[in-house]
Design an enzyme around this catalytic site. Sequence first.
Site, mmCIF file in Angstrom:
data_model
loop_
_atom_site.group_PDB
_atom_site.id
_atom_site.type_symbol
_atom_site.label_atom_id
_atom_site.label_comp_id
_atom_site.label_asym_id
_atom_site.label_seq_id
_atom_site.Cartn_x
_atom_site.Cartn_y
_atom_site.Cartn_z
ATOM 1 N N ALA A 79 85.339 76.009 -48.752
ATOM 2 C CA ALA A 79 85.380 76.126 -50.213
ATOM 3 C C ALA A 79 84.099 75.617 -50.871
ATOM 4 C CB ALA A 79 86.597 75.391 -50.765
ATOM 5 N N THR A 80 83.432 74.655 -50.270
ATOM 6 C CA THR A 80 82.174 74.167 -50.847
ATOM 7 C C THR A 80 81.168 75.309 -50.913
ATOM 8 O OG1 THR A 80 82.563 71.940 -49.993
ATOM 9 C CG2 THR A 80 80.289 72.498 -50.565
ATOM 10 N N ASN A 96 92.527 68.131 -57.000
ATOM 11 C CA ASN A 96 92.712 67.541 -55.675
ATOM 12 C C ASN A 96 93.121 66.070 -55.711
ATOM 13 O OD1 ASN A 96 89.851 68.082 -56.586
ATOM 14 N ND2 ASN A 96 89.526 66.314 -55.244
ATOM 15 N N GLN A 152 93.202 73.811 -53.608
ATOM 16 C CA GLN A 152 94.405 72.986 -53.452
ATOM 17 C C GLN A 152 95.688 73.772 -53.737
ATOM 18 O OE1 GLN A 152 94.854 69.850 -52.375
ATOM 19 N NE2 GLN A 152 92.693 69.370 -52.084
ATOM 20 N N ALA A 198 90.474 77.186 -45.210
ATOM 21 C CA ALA A 198 91.562 77.179 -44.220
ATOM 22 C C ALA A 198 92.096 75.779 -43.922
ATOM 23 C CB ALA A 198 91.084 77.833 -42.918
ATOM 24 N N HIS A 199 91.213 74.771 -43.936
ATOM 25 C CA HIS A 199 91.655 73.469 -43.418
ATOM 26 C C HIS A 199 92.573 72.693 -44.356
ATOM 27 C CE1 HIS A 199 89.088 70.324 -45.429
ATOM 28 N NE2 HIS A 199 88.297 71.352 -45.674
ATOM 29 N N THR A 251 76.773 85.841 -38.241
ATOM 30 C CA THR A 251 77.832 86.272 -37.336
ATOM 31 C C THR A 251 79.151 85.597 -37.710
ATOM 32 O OG1 THR A 251 76.236 86.578 -35.587
ATOM 33 C CG2 THR A 251 78.541 86.311 -34.906
ATOM 34 N N CYS A 266 83.873 54.811 -52.711
ATOM 35 C CA CYS A 266 82.799 53.924 -52.277
ATOM 36 C C CYS A 266 81.477 54.674 -52.382
ATOM 37 C CB CYS A 266 83.003 53.513 -50.835
ATOM 38 S SG CYS A 266 84.231 52.251 -50.614
HETATM 39 C C1 LIG Z 1 88.640 70.300 -50.198
HETATM 40 C C2 LIG Z 1 88.188 70.924 -51.446
HETATM 41 C C3 LIG Z 1 86.966 71.606 -51.505
HETATM 42 C C4 LIG Z 1 85.999 71.649 -50.351
HETATM 43 O O1 LIG Z 1 86.479 72.468 -49.314
HETATM 44 P P1 LIG Z 1 85.702 72.556 -47.916
HETATM 45 O O2 LIG Z 1 86.319 73.720 -47.229
HETATM 46 O O3 LIG Z 1 85.983 71.259 -47.229
HETATM 47 O O4 LIG Z 1 84.273 72.753 -48.201
HETATM 48 C C5 LIG Z 1 86.621 72.217 -52.685
HETATM 49 N N1 LIG Z 1 87.427 72.171 -53.755
HETATM 50 C C6 LIG Z 1 88.606 71.528 -53.744
HETATM 51 C C7 LIG Z 1 89.457 71.521 -54.964
HETATM 52 C C8 LIG Z 1 89.021 70.886 -52.587
HETATM 53 O O5 LIG Z 1 90.186 70.238 -52.575
#
Ligand SMILES: *Cc1c(COP(=O)(O)O)cnc(C)c1O
Length: 404
Positions: free
Chosen positions: A73-74, A153, A181, A202-203, A242, A328
Amino acid sequence: MKFPIFMDNHSTTPMDPRVLEAMLPYFIEKFGNAASRNHQFGWEAEEAVEAARAQIAKLVHCDAKELVFTSGATESDNLALRGVVEMYKDKGNHVITCMTEHRAVLDTCKALEKRGIAVTSLPVEKDGRVKPEEVRNAITDKTILISVMLANNEIGTIHPIAEIGKIAKEKGILFHCDATQGVGKIPVDVNQLGVDLMSFTAHKIYGPKGVGALYVRKKGPRVRLVPMIDGGGHERGMRSGTLPVPLIVGFGKACELCDQEMPAESKRIAAMRDRLQAQIMGALDECYLNGHPTERLPHNLNISFAYVEGEALLMGVKEIALSSGSACTSATLEPSYVLRALGVGSDLAHSSIRFGLGRFTTDEEVDYTAKRMVAAVTRLREMSPLYEMAKEGIDLKSVQWAAH
Ligand SMILES: *Cc1c(COP(=O)(O)O)cnc(C)c1O
């Protein structure tokens, strides 16, 4: 019960074993490059990628051809913001976002500001929601993009995305949504929400780390992007490189499982979350719920425990993986910018804890967590002179503290 207990499902989620099972053949047996057009290995990989793309599209109700695979997502957020700003720079130079967005959006906006883009960062209500009217009022004739997340989040608050989508459409401005989220946890339909671009990963939905997607609308309007990565022209030229076939297969399987299990799963998880909240808040005074009471993700709970430091609290319950509202940063402990944006005072922001339940959370774990939180907060408050004074009815604001 197995320790430590994982109550931090907003940061990431464990992979579902069914996802791993789907991925395994694509590491060794079926290792082909999905872009190899001349042989069985390539065809097999491409077929797997397209099957996954269809599974993902089904979950968010888009056309499979509207999905661009990214590393997460980043990257999707970066591609959406940078790609639109670069492509439409002749139309304008103004972007509207919100103060409680994820850092992937806020930091990208900061970088764009350095390059001459004007960014309006909208405030939120006490419950964490951005007001659609605020979005409308911020629009100028230079606005080219609005970016508001689906659900936060930290506090789980769900924004009125469909209403903002209507305004964007009416004004002819592109609308991006970081739905990381929300996807897989609540129903998401790109047309019902009226979004033109949407990021997810996905994670956070029991899939593998390192793969995400950007939805890019093809019709009404057709969104165009300047790519951040040039190369072989993969993903319709928007993201060369790829494709990580096993990760994509896992992403697809994770979406299929969410699609099938969401109705029952979100009910079950919300009931556990409600029980956690009731047990904690029923046993302790001066606890405050952060975020919206009902417009909230089913697996999110965020509470401030007055007179207790979040970090100290986490140290007292080391067998439970939780997150506090203090980040932190180098030497200092900064209170969460999300809670500050809600108007939560610095003290209460420092006393906040985020609970993130998930698919593999059990009733037993919830009861244990509630019991341990109550015990840890009670113990810390017993050692707190401030709490004692407040209990004796002393108004802490009226106290003349000795100067150091
Ligand atoms: C976790 C998160 C991201 C980042 O996702 P990644 O796949 O770890 O880069 C971006 N936006 C929100 C709202 C998230 O919770």
